[in-house]
Design an enzyme around this catalytic site. Structure first.
Site, PDB file in Angstrom:
ATOM      1  N   SER A 240      47.350  34.185  30.062  1.00 46.28           N
ATOM      2  CA  SER A 240      47.919  34.841  28.890  1.00 46.28           C
ATOM      3  C   SER A 240      48.017  36.334  29.171  1.00 46.28           C
ATOM      4  O   SER A 240      47.599  36.812  30.229  1.00 46.28           O
ATOM      5  CB  SER A 240      47.025  34.611  27.664  1.00 46.28           C
ATOM      6  OG  SER A 240      45.755  35.218  27.861  1.00 46.28           O
ATOM      7  N   LYS A 241      48.555  37.079  28.227  1.00 49.76           N
ATOM      8  CA  LYS A 241      48.724  38.522  28.440  1.00 49.76           C
ATOM      9  C   LYS A 241      47.389  39.224  28.657  1.00 49.76           C
ATOM     10  O   LYS A 241      47.297  40.175  29.425  1.00 49.76           O
ATOM     11  CB  LYS A 241      49.474  39.142  27.260  1.00 49.76           C
ATOM     12  CG  LYS A 241      50.959  38.819  27.265  1.00 49.76           C
ATOM     13  CD  LYS A 241      51.709  39.617  26.224  1.00 49.76           C
ATOM     14  CE  LYS A 241      53.213  39.341  26.321  1.00 49.76           C
ATOM     15  NZ  LYS A 241      53.983  40.109  25.324  1.00 49.76           N
ATOM     16  N   ARG A 242      46.355  38.731  27.990  1.00 51.43           N
ATOM     17  CA  ARG A 242      45.047  39.388  28.166  1.00 51.43           C
ATOM     18  C   ARG A 242      44.488  39.131  29.568  1.00 51.43           C
ATOM     19  O   ARG A 242      43.660  39.879  30.064  1.00 51.43           O
ATOM     20  CB  ARG A 242      44.059  38.908  27.103  1.00 51.43           C
ATOM     21  CG  ARG A 242      43.663  37.450  27.210  1.00 51.43           C
ATOM     22  CD  ARG A 242      42.807  37.012  26.020  1.00 51.43           C
ATOM     23  NE  ARG A 242      42.506  35.599  26.057  1.00 51.43           N
ATOM     24  CZ  ARG A 242      41.465  35.072  26.680  1.00 51.43           C
ATOM     25  NH1 ARG A 242      40.629  35.868  27.332  1.00 51.43           N
ATOM     26  NH2 ARG A 242      41.248  33.782  26.664  1.00 51.43           N
ATOM     27  N   HIS A 243      44.938  38.046  30.216  1.00 50.37           N
ATOM     28  CA  HIS A 243      44.506  37.740  31.572  1.00 50.37           C
ATOM     29  C   HIS A 243      45.345  38.478  32.614  1.00 50.37           C
ATOM     30  O   HIS A 243      44.888  38.701  33.732  1.00 50.37           O
ATOM     31  CB  HIS A 243      44.639  36.233  31.857  1.00 50.37           C
ATOM     32  CG  HIS A 243      43.709  35.374  31.056  1.00 50.37           C
ATOM     33  ND1 HIS A 243      44.137  34.225  30.430  1.00 50.37           N
ATOM     34  CD2 HIS A 243      42.398  35.502  30.774  1.00 50.37           C
ATOM     35  CE1 HIS A 243      43.109  33.665  29.814  1.00 50.37           C
ATOM     36  NE2 HIS A 243      42.052  34.418  30.002  1.00 50.37           N
ATOM     37  N   GLY A 244      46.583  38.770  32.301  1.00 49.28           N
ATOM     38  CA  GLY A 244      47.472  39.378  33.298  1.00 49.28           C
ATOM     39  C   GLY A 244      48.858  38.781  33.344  1.00 49.28           C
ATOM     40  O   GLY A 244      49.614  39.029  34.279  1.00 49.28           O
TER      41      GLY A 244
END
Length: 460
Positions: A240-244
Site C-alpha cells: 500500500s502507499k504506507r509501505h511504498g
C-alpha cells in the site's frame, strides 16, 4: 530466435513501483540476450487514460534509465486491427454474436451467486440461430472457447499451470459498440509486435489462460510466459502507499538515485547468490528467469536507504552538486562550486538526495543563518566572547586550509586554557546553525575566509 520483450502499462495512473520492477525485468532480459525491449501504452480505456499519466510513465522510464527500442506503440491507435481479428474469428466460426441484454446478464450473475458458483456466461447464444436475435439489440462478439479438457500454460517462473476449460466462459472479444476488449488487444499486439517473452506480474496469470485461447483460435504461436510474484509490504500484506506503493516520481522526489532504485528492485524477487550491490552492467550479464523466485518479495525502506547511501557515496561530486543545487534552487556558480567541494564530507552522512540537500544548506544559506534551538543553546555569553577572540586570531591565517585552521583554533584554545570542544561546538553552531556537520575545519575551508568570519560575526 531473437528475444523481444515489452512493458505495457495502462496510463490510468503514474508508473508505480511494481510496474517499474516489471519494466526492469523485461529490459534486463532483453539486454542480457541481445534482443529488443519495446514500450506499449495500453490506452484503450479512454475514460481513465490521461496524457499526464502517459507523460509520467515515459518520464519515469527515462529517469530509471530503461531505454526502449523503436517507437512507443499506442494501443488505441491499433483498434481497427484488433476489431478485424474478432471479425476474422467470427467468419471462421471460432466466435459468435451474443445478443444477451444487460438484464439477462444480471440474472445469470445473481443465479450463479445464489448457487455459490463462479459468475460465468452460460453460452446461450453460442449455437443459437442469429435469426432469433431481438430487434434493436447490438450484439457483442464472443470467442467459442473450448468446453472440455484443460488449458495449459508452461510458465518459466510458476512452472506448468493448468485450468479446466469448464471454468472459463466464452469471453467478449468485441463490445456492442465495436470496441475491442483488453484481452483481445493484448494478444493481437503481442503477436504483431513479435513479442517472444511476456514477463509480467502474477496477477495476470488468470488472464493468460484466456489469452492462450485467442492465440490457439488464430493459430498463432504462444510467446513464453513468466509471471513474477507481487511485491508485499514489510508485514507481508498487500503493498500500500504506507509501505511504498508510490509512483516512481515520488521516489525521485524523496531523493533516491535511479541506479540505487534499479539495484533495489532487481533484488526484489531475483537473486544472484549473496550479492547485494549489483551494477547495471553486472545485472545485464547475470539476469535470467530461473533466478526469479515464486514467493512474494517484501519492500523495505531501510534496505533501500542503505543501498541508496552506498550509491550516493560512489556518485560523481559534480553531478551530485548539480542535483543538490537544483533541489535548493541555487544558481550562483560560486555557491555550486562550494557544494561540489563539500560533497565528500556531506555524502558520507546522507542516505538520500533530499537528506543531502538539507545538510548541504550550510554551504549556500544566506546570512544571517537561522540557528536551531540546540545550536543556539551553545552560544552562551562566554562562548560568544571566545568566538570573538577566535575571529581575531583567524584573521591572521594566511593560507585558509583545514589543517591551518585546525592548528590556529587549537593554539587559541591552549592560549585561553580551554578544551577544544569548548570552542569547536559553538564555532559549529555559528558557522552552520546546527550541532552536527562535516568536520568544522573542512566546513571553514569550503566556506572561505570572508563567509566564515562573517558568520562568526553574526553569531556574536
Amino acid at each position: 530466435m531473437s528475444v523481444i520483450t515489452r512493458f505495457a502499462p495502462s496510463p490510468t495512473g503514474f508508473l508505480h513501483i511494481g510496474g517499474a520492477r516489471t519494466a526492469l525485468f523485461n529490459w534486463l532480459y532483453a539486454r542480457h540476450h541481445g534482443g529488443q525491449f519495446r514500450l506499449r501504452i495500453e490506452d484503450t480505456d479512454r475514460v481513465r487514460s490521461t496524457e499526464a499519466a502517459i507523460d509520467a510513465i515515459i518520464d519515469g522510464m527515462k529517469w530509471l534509465g530503461l531505454d526502449w527500442d523503436g517507437e512507443v506503440v499506442m494501443q488505441f491507435a491499433r483498434q481497427a486491427r484488433h476489431a478485424a481479428v474478432a471479425e476474422q474469428l467470427l467468419a471462421e466460426g471460432k466466435a459468435y454474436r451474443c445478443y444477451c441484454s444487460v438484464e439477462e446478464l444480471e440474472e445469470m450473475r445473481k443465479a450463479a451467486m445464489a448457487a455459490g458458483k463462479p459468475v460465468r456466461y452460460d453460452g446461450r447464444w453460442r449455437d443459437r440461430d442469429p435469426k432469433e436475435a431481438p430487434e434493436g439489440v447490438k450484439p457483442v462478439i464472443r470467442i467459442k472457447a473450448p468446453q472440455h479438457g484443460e488449458t495449459v500454460v508452461t510458465d518459466e517462473v510458476q512452472g506448468e499451470v493448468r485450468v479446466a476449460n469448464e471454468q472459463l466462459d466464452d469471453m467478449v472479444l468485441l463490445r456492442s459498440d465495436g470496441t475491442p476488449t483488453y484481452m483481445l488487444s493484448v494478444v493481437v499486439d503481442d503477436h504483431e509486435m513479435d513479442i517472444t517473452h511476456v514477463i509480467r506480474g502474477d496477477d495476470h496469470l488468470t488472464n493468460t489462460f484466456r489469452q492462450v485461447q485467442i492465440y490457439d483460435a488464430m493459430g498463432w504461436k504462444h510467446p513464453s510466459f513468466s509471471h513474477i510474484p507481487m511485491i508485499h509490504g514489510p508485514d507481508g500484506s498487500k503493498l500500500s502507499k504506507r509501505h511504498g506503493a508510490l509512483g516512481v516520481e515520488a521516489y525521485r522526489e524523496m531523493g533516491y538515485l535511479p541506479e540505487a532504485l534499479r539495484n533495489y528492485l532487481l533484488r526484489l524477487g531475483w537473486s544472484h547468490g549473496d550479492d547485494e550491490i549489483i551494477s547495471t552492467a553486472q545485472a545485464i550479464e547475470w539476469f535470467d528467469l530461473p533466478q526469479v523466485g515464486r514467493s512474494p518479495s517484501r519492500f523495505d525502506f531501510a534496505k533501500l536507504d542503505n543501498l541508496n547511501g552506498h550509491y550516493l557515496r560512489e556518485a560523481d561530486d559534480v553531478k551530485l552538486a548539480a542535483d543538490v543545487a537544483a533541489r535548493l534552487g541555487v544558481k550562483d556558480p560560486a555557491a555550486i562550486e562550494r557544494l561540489r567541494r563539500g560533497m565528500p564530507g556531506l555524502k558520507a552522512r546522507a542516505k538520500t538526495l533530499k537528506e543531502l540537500a538539507e545538510n548541504a544548506q550550510i554551504y549556500v544559506a544566506a546570512r544571517p543563518l537561522a540557528i536551531a534551538d540546540k545550536a543556539a543553546a551553545l552560544l552562551t555569553a562566554e562562548a560568544k566572547a571566545l568566538l570573538q577572540g577566535l575571529a581575531e586570531a583567524l584573521k591572521g591565517v594566511t593560507d585558509w586550509t583545514a589543517a591551518n585552521l585546525e592548528a590556529a583554533v587549537r593554539q587559541f584554545a591552549e592560549a585561553k586554557n580551554v578544551k577544544l570542544g569548548q570552542i569547536a561546538q559553538p564555532l559549529r553552531a555559528a558557522l552552520t546553525g546546527s550541532t552536527t556537520s562535516p568536520g568544522i575545519f573542512e566546513v571553514m575551508e569550503i566556506l572561505d575566509r570572508s563567509e566564515s568570519l562573517g558568520r562568526i560575526a553574526d553569531a556574536v
